[in-house]
Design a protein around this motif. Structure first.
Motif, PDB file in Angstrom:
ATOM      1  N   GLN A 136       6.200  14.513   0.075  1.00  0.00           N
ATOM      2  CA  GLN A 136       6.183  13.716   1.433  1.00  0.00           C
ATOM      3  C   GLN A 136       7.571  13.457   1.956  1.00  0.00           C
ATOM      4  O   GLN A 136       8.915  13.476   2.204  1.00  0.00           O
ATOM      5  CB  GLN A 136       6.262  11.912   0.862  1.00  0.00           C
ATOM      6  N   GLU A 137       7.773  12.702   3.662  1.00  0.00           N
ATOM      7  CA  GLU A 137       8.529  13.022   4.367  1.00  0.00           C
ATOM      8  C   GLU A 137       9.013  11.392   4.908  1.00  0.00           C
ATOM      9  O   GLU A 137       8.579  10.785   4.327  1.00  0.00           O
ATOM     10  CB  GLU A 137       8.209  13.578   5.602  1.00  0.00           C
ATOM     11  N   LYS A 138       9.931  11.335   5.504  1.00  0.00           N
ATOM     12  CA  LYS A 138      10.579  10.061   5.188  1.00  0.00           C
ATOM     13  C   LYS A 138       9.678   8.957   6.171  1.00  0.00           C
ATOM     14  O   LYS A 138       8.953   9.700   7.444  1.00  0.00           O
ATOM     15  CB  LYS A 138      11.726  10.012   6.495  1.00  0.00           C
ATOM     16  N   GLY A 139       9.096   8.413   5.854  1.00  0.00           N
ATOM     17  CA  GLY A 139       7.756   7.392   6.400  1.00  0.00           C
ATOM     18  C   GLY A 139       6.668   7.013   6.202  1.00  0.00           C
ATOM     19  O   GLY A 139       5.568   6.815   7.063  1.00  0.00           O
ATOM     20  N   ASP A 140       6.212   8.497   5.075  1.00  0.00           N
ATOM     21  CA  ASP A 140       5.040   8.463   4.992  1.00  0.00           C
ATOM     22  C   ASP A 140       4.939   7.807   3.690  1.00  0.00           C
ATOM     23  O   ASP A 140       6.092   6.976   3.078  1.00  0.00           O
ATOM     24  CB  ASP A 140       5.189  10.039   4.034  1.00  0.00           C
ATOM     25  N   ALA A 141       3.121   7.096   3.416  1.00  0.00           N
ATOM     26  CA  ALA A 141       3.510   6.046   2.777  1.00  0.00           C
ATOM     27  C   ALA A 141       2.414   6.229   1.621  1.00  0.00           C
ATOM     28  O   ALA A 141       2.346   7.477   1.373  1.00  0.00           O
ATOM     29  CB  ALA A 141       2.377   4.933   2.930  1.00  0.00           C
ATOM     30  N   LEU A 142       2.874   5.730  -0.393  1.00  0.00           N
ATOM     31  CA  LEU A 142       2.629   5.707  -1.034  1.00  0.00           C
ATOM     32  C   LEU A 142       2.066   4.433  -1.302  1.00  0.00           C
ATOM     33  O   LEU A 142       2.500   3.564  -1.598  1.00  0.00           O
ATOM     34  CB  LEU A 142       3.509   6.577  -2.033  1.00  0.00           C
ATOM     35  N   VAL A 143       0.500   4.598  -2.428  1.00  0.00           N
ATOM     36  CA  VAL A 143       0.162   3.177  -2.678  1.00  0.00           C
ATOM     37  C   VAL A 143      -0.683   3.433  -4.161  1.00  0.00           C
ATOM     38  O   VAL A 143      -0.648   4.731  -4.024  1.00  0.00           O
ATOM     39  CB  VAL A 143      -1.723   3.375  -1.696  1.00  0.00           C
ATOM     40  N   ILE A 144      -0.319   3.255  -4.470  1.00  0.00           N
ATOM     41  CA  ILE A 144      -0.318   3.574  -6.328  1.00  0.00           C
ATOM     42  C   ILE A 144      -0.647   1.686  -7.103  1.00  0.00           C
ATOM     43  O   ILE A 144      -0.083   0.272  -6.417  1.00  0.00           O
ATOM     44  CB  ILE A 144       1.205   3.243  -7.060  1.00  0.00           C
ATOM     45  N   GLU A 145      -1.928   1.802  -7.837  1.00  0.00           N
ATOM     46  CA  GLU A 145      -2.309   0.643  -8.730  1.00  0.00           C
ATOM     47  C   GLU A 145      -2.205   1.137  -9.525  1.00  0.00           C
ATOM     48  O   GLU A 145      -2.471   1.873 -10.276  1.00  0.00           O
ATOM     49  CB  GLU A 145      -3.434   0.047  -7.876  1.00  0.00           C
ATOM     50  N   VAL A 146      -1.783   0.073 -10.470  1.00  0.00           N
ATOM     51  CA  VAL A 146      -1.763   0.560 -12.535  1.00  0.00           C
ATOM     52  C   VAL A 146      -1.789  -1.520 -13.384  1.00  0.00           C
ATOM     53  O   VAL A 146      -2.236  -2.573 -11.812  1.00  0.00           O
ATOM     54  CB  VAL A 146      -0.337   0.633 -12.573  1.00  0.00           C
ATOM     55  N   TYR A 159       0.945  15.441   4.077  1.00  0.00           N
ATOM     56  CA  TYR A 159       0.206  13.770   3.677  1.00  0.00           C
ATOM     57  C   TYR A 159       0.932  12.664   4.342  1.00  0.00           C
ATOM     58  O   TYR A 159       2.156  12.319   3.808  1.00  0.00           O
ATOM     59  CB  TYR A 159      -0.172  14.188   2.614  1.00  0.00           C
ATOM     60  N   GLY A 160       0.453  12.532   5.007  1.00  0.00           N
ATOM     61  CA  GLY A 160       1.059  11.363   5.555  1.00  0.00           C
ATOM     62  C   GLY A 160       0.951  10.031   4.605  1.00  0.00           C
ATOM     63  O   GLY A 160       1.578   8.774   4.704  1.00  0.00           O
ATOM     64  N   VAL A 161      -0.724  10.138   4.039  1.00  0.00           N
ATOM     65  CA  VAL A 161      -0.762   8.693   2.340  1.00  0.00           C
ATOM     66  C   VAL A 161      -1.066   8.992   1.621  1.00  0.00           C
ATOM     67  O   VAL A 161      -1.969  10.309   1.257  1.00  0.00           O
ATOM     68  CB  VAL A 161      -1.858   8.541   3.288  1.00  0.00           C
ATOM     69  N   ILE A 162      -0.402   8.742   0.372  1.00  0.00           N
ATOM     70  CA  ILE A 162      -0.552  10.064  -0.799  1.00  0.00           C
ATOM     71  C   ILE A 162      -1.585   8.671  -1.983  1.00  0.00           C
ATOM     72  O   ILE A 162      -0.025   7.568  -2.088  1.00  0.00           O
ATOM     73  CB  ILE A 162       0.500  10.540  -1.440  1.00  0.00           C
ATOM     74  N   SER A 163      -2.325   7.904  -2.068  1.00  0.00           N
ATOM     75  CA  SER A 163      -2.524   7.220  -3.299  1.00  0.00           C
ATOM     76  C   SER A 163      -2.507   7.977  -4.787  1.00  0.00           C
ATOM     77  O   SER A 163      -3.167   9.122  -4.914  1.00  0.00           O
ATOM     78  CB  SER A 163      -3.655   6.176  -2.682  1.00  0.00           C
ATOM     79  N   MET A 164      -2.187   6.672  -5.278  1.00  0.00           N
ATOM     80  CA  MET A 164      -2.971   6.982  -6.850  1.00  0.00           C
ATOM     81  C   MET A 164      -3.114   5.800  -7.794  1.00  0.00           C
ATOM     82  O   MET A 164      -2.618   5.167  -7.592  1.00  0.00           O
ATOM     83  CB  MET A 164      -1.427   7.500  -7.844  1.00  0.00           C
ATOM     84  N   LYS A 173       1.646  10.858  10.205  1.00  0.00           N
ATOM     85  CA  LYS A 173       0.571  11.984   9.889  1.00  0.00           C
ATOM     86  C   LYS A 173      -0.622  11.566   9.838  1.00  0.00           C
ATOM     87  O   LYS A 173      -1.347  10.536   8.699  1.00  0.00           O
ATOM     88  CB  LYS A 173       0.990  12.619   9.141  1.00  0.00           C
ATOM     89  N   LYS A 174      -2.257  11.242   9.691  1.00  0.00           N
ATOM     90  CA  LYS A 174      -3.749  10.499   9.808  1.00  0.00           C
ATOM     91  C   LYS A 174      -3.811  11.558   8.695  1.00  0.00           C
ATOM     92  O   LYS A 174      -5.673  12.400   8.505  1.00  0.00           O
ATOM     93  CB  LYS A 174      -4.431  10.685  10.866  1.00  0.00           C
ATOM     94  N   THR A 175      -3.319  12.261   7.288  1.00  0.00           N
ATOM     95  CA  THR A 175      -3.724  12.446   6.823  1.00  0.00           C
ATOM     96  C   THR A 175      -3.426  11.693   4.864  1.00  0.00           C
ATOM     97  O   THR A 175      -2.553  11.216   4.646  1.00  0.00           O
ATOM     98  CB  THR A 175      -2.877  14.050   6.564  1.00  0.00           C
ATOM     99  N   TRP A 176      -4.425  11.966   4.148  1.00  0.00           N
ATOM    100  CA  TRP A 176      -4.703  11.463   2.847  1.00  0.00           C
ATOM    101  C   TRP A 176      -5.071  11.832   1.703  1.00  0.00           C
ATOM    102  O   TRP A 176      -6.108  13.119   1.717  1.00  0.00           O
ATOM    103  CB  TRP A 176      -5.167   9.950   2.920  1.00  0.00           C
ATOM    104  N   LEU A 177      -3.915  12.168   0.980  1.00  0.00           N
ATOM    105  CA  LEU A 177      -3.945  12.204  -0.554  1.00  0.00           C
ATOM    106  C   LEU A 177      -3.942  11.603  -1.481  1.00  0.00           C
ATOM    107  O   LEU A 177      -2.900  10.775  -1.466  1.00  0.00           O
ATOM    108  CB  LEU A 177      -2.878  13.952  -0.764  1.00  0.00           C
ATOM    109  N   ASP A 178      -6.114  12.101  -2.399  1.00  0.00           N
ATOM    110  CA  ASP A 178      -5.453  10.961  -3.303  1.00  0.00           C
ATOM    111  C   ASP A 178      -5.723  11.506  -4.874  1.00  0.00           C
ATOM    112  O   ASP A 178      -6.498  12.656  -4.941  1.00  0.00           O
ATOM    113  CB  ASP A 178      -7.016   9.944  -3.058  1.00  0.00           C
ATOM    114  N   ILE A 179      -4.908  11.431  -5.554  1.00  0.00           N
ATOM    115  CA  ILE A 179      -4.042  12.177  -6.336  1.00  0.00           C
ATOM    116  C   ILE A 179      -5.073  11.408  -8.007  1.00  0.00           C
ATOM    117  O   ILE A 179      -4.780  10.290  -7.977  1.00  0.00           O
ATOM    118  CB  ILE A 179      -2.634  12.091  -7.194  1.00  0.00           C
ATOM    119  N   GLY A 180      -5.318  12.119  -8.615  1.00  0.00           N
ATOM    120  CA  GLY A 180      -6.343  11.856  -9.420  1.00  0.00           C
ATOM    121  C   GLY A 180      -7.889  11.095  -9.092  1.00  0.00           C
ATOM    122  O   GLY A 180      -8.254  10.178  -8.679  1.00  0.00           O
ATOM    123  N   CYS A 181      -8.750  11.282  -7.713  1.00  0.00           N
ATOM    124  CA  CYS A 181      -9.906  10.779  -6.917  1.00  0.00           C
ATOM    125  C   CYS A 181     -10.986  10.430  -7.934  1.00  0.00           C
ATOM    126  O   CYS A 181     -11.458   9.546  -6.927  1.00  0.00           O
ATOM    127  CB  CYS A 181      -9.760  11.473  -6.086  1.00  0.00           C
TER     128      CYS A 181
END
Ligand SMILES: [Zn+2]
Length: 338
Positions: free
Chosen positions: A221-231, A195-200, A133-141
């Protein structure tokens, strides 16, 4: 360098010209120390909040907070975090709001930050994920830098940001939808499956229980969805420099804002327990600058400005040595729901 079952990119060019902005950081350190010292310290926790190991030891005390190193996962964490109310008050404080206005919600630098800081991160995330899915959720944007790039890359974007000032800035500046909401057990159903991509970006180090937020995100999220994390990454040359001069810290090991600094192994383990595998990681940082600018505080006659000017042309190469030994102060991972 350590071997991993996923691709690890190391290093990022540094624009040395920009680094001179906070050459004299004495005032900023004094404010950071005063802010931390007046916050209530809580009881010591028995388990590492990242991996639940009870084997950990004290590294040092910074402004009244004890950082411990976990022998189970290699992360550093604040072992006496403030009570919940004291922590939320810290995020509502003038200190925090003013710092964010200077660093982020700032018209004079935001375009630079988007182009030089966020474009490479979003492109790295897109290159190393395959969301259906071409959808992006940024948590703490925050002020919306990441989503402005994701939107330009064709994603339908939504930001969640509890801080009103930042949420409003993001919506106005970039025309993106931002809700003053957060992911929790109560809100999971609103976002599930969309959301195909969730980022934090810079989120997990601030929350009292990083495993809880990962459990909630994993449910969305569902199988294949992406999670992007920076810490913040641990250990790094920045943290070693800070542990050498613990009364002169205004970032990274700055409690209680950074309750955790994560090792890459810790991220791999934690994501694995919540149903993710890492596709790629990127280690980079500002360690060399952190070290030089800290040393400059102790040698005012040295003329730090001249020293940095002389070192500027080689700053990227000096940092590359650090990055190539996995001692960078930041890490970004792109993971996939399995
Ligand atoms: Zn641990």
């Amino acid at each position: 360098m350590a071997q991993y079952d996923f691709q690890v990119k190391r290093g990022k060019p540094i624009d040395s010209g920009r680094l001179k902005k906070d050459l004299n950081k004495s005032a900023s350190i004094a404010a950071a120390r005063a802010f931390s010292e007046q916050i209530d310290k809580g009881a010591h926790v028995s388990e590492c909040p990242v991996c639940r190991s009870v084997s950990h030891h004290k590294l040092l005390t910074i402004y009244g907070f004890d950082y411990h190193e976990c022998e189970g996962c290699g992360s550093a964490f604040v072992c006496n975090p403030p009570p919940e109310e004291a922590l939320s008050a810290a995020y509502r404080s003038d200190y925090y709001t003013q710092a964010n206005k200077v660093l982020y919600a700032n018209d004079s630098i935001i375009d630079y930050r988007v182009a030089n800081v966020f474009v490479p991160k979003i492109d790295f995330a897109v290159e190393n994920s395959h969301p259906s899915k071409k959808t992006w959720l940024d948590i703490g944007c925050g002020v919306g830098e990441a989503l402005s790039v994701a939107k330009n890359r064709g994603f339908d974007v939504l930001g969640l940001e509890p801080n009103v000032m930042e949420a409003e800035y993001a919506a106005e500046r970039f025309g993106i939808e931002v809700r003053q909401d957060y992911i929790s057990k109560d809100t999971v159903s609103k976002y599930r499956g969309q959301y195909g991509v969730i980022s934090m970006f810079s989120v997990l180090e601030h929350v009292p229980d990083p495993n809880q937020i990962l459990a909630d995100v994993s449910e969305i999220q569902e199988k294949g969805d992406a999670l992007v994390i920076e810490v913040p990454h641990f250990p790094s040359i920045s943290t070693m420099s800070q542990m050498t001069f613990p009364n002169h810290i205004n970032r990274m090991m700055h409690p209680p804002l950074h309750l955790f600094l994560f090792s890459l192994r810790a991220l791999e383990g934690m994501l694995g327990r919540h149903g993710y595998k890492i596709n790629a990681a990127w280690l980079f940082g500002q360690d060399f600058y952190e070290m030089i600018s800290t040393l400059g505080l102790f040698a005012p006659d040295l003329n730090q400005s001249k020293l940095l000017s002389a070192l500027s042309p080689m700053m990227s190469e000096l940092q590359a040595v650090i990055d190539n030994h996995d001692l960078s102060d930041e890490v970004l991972v792109v993971a996939e729901r399995i």
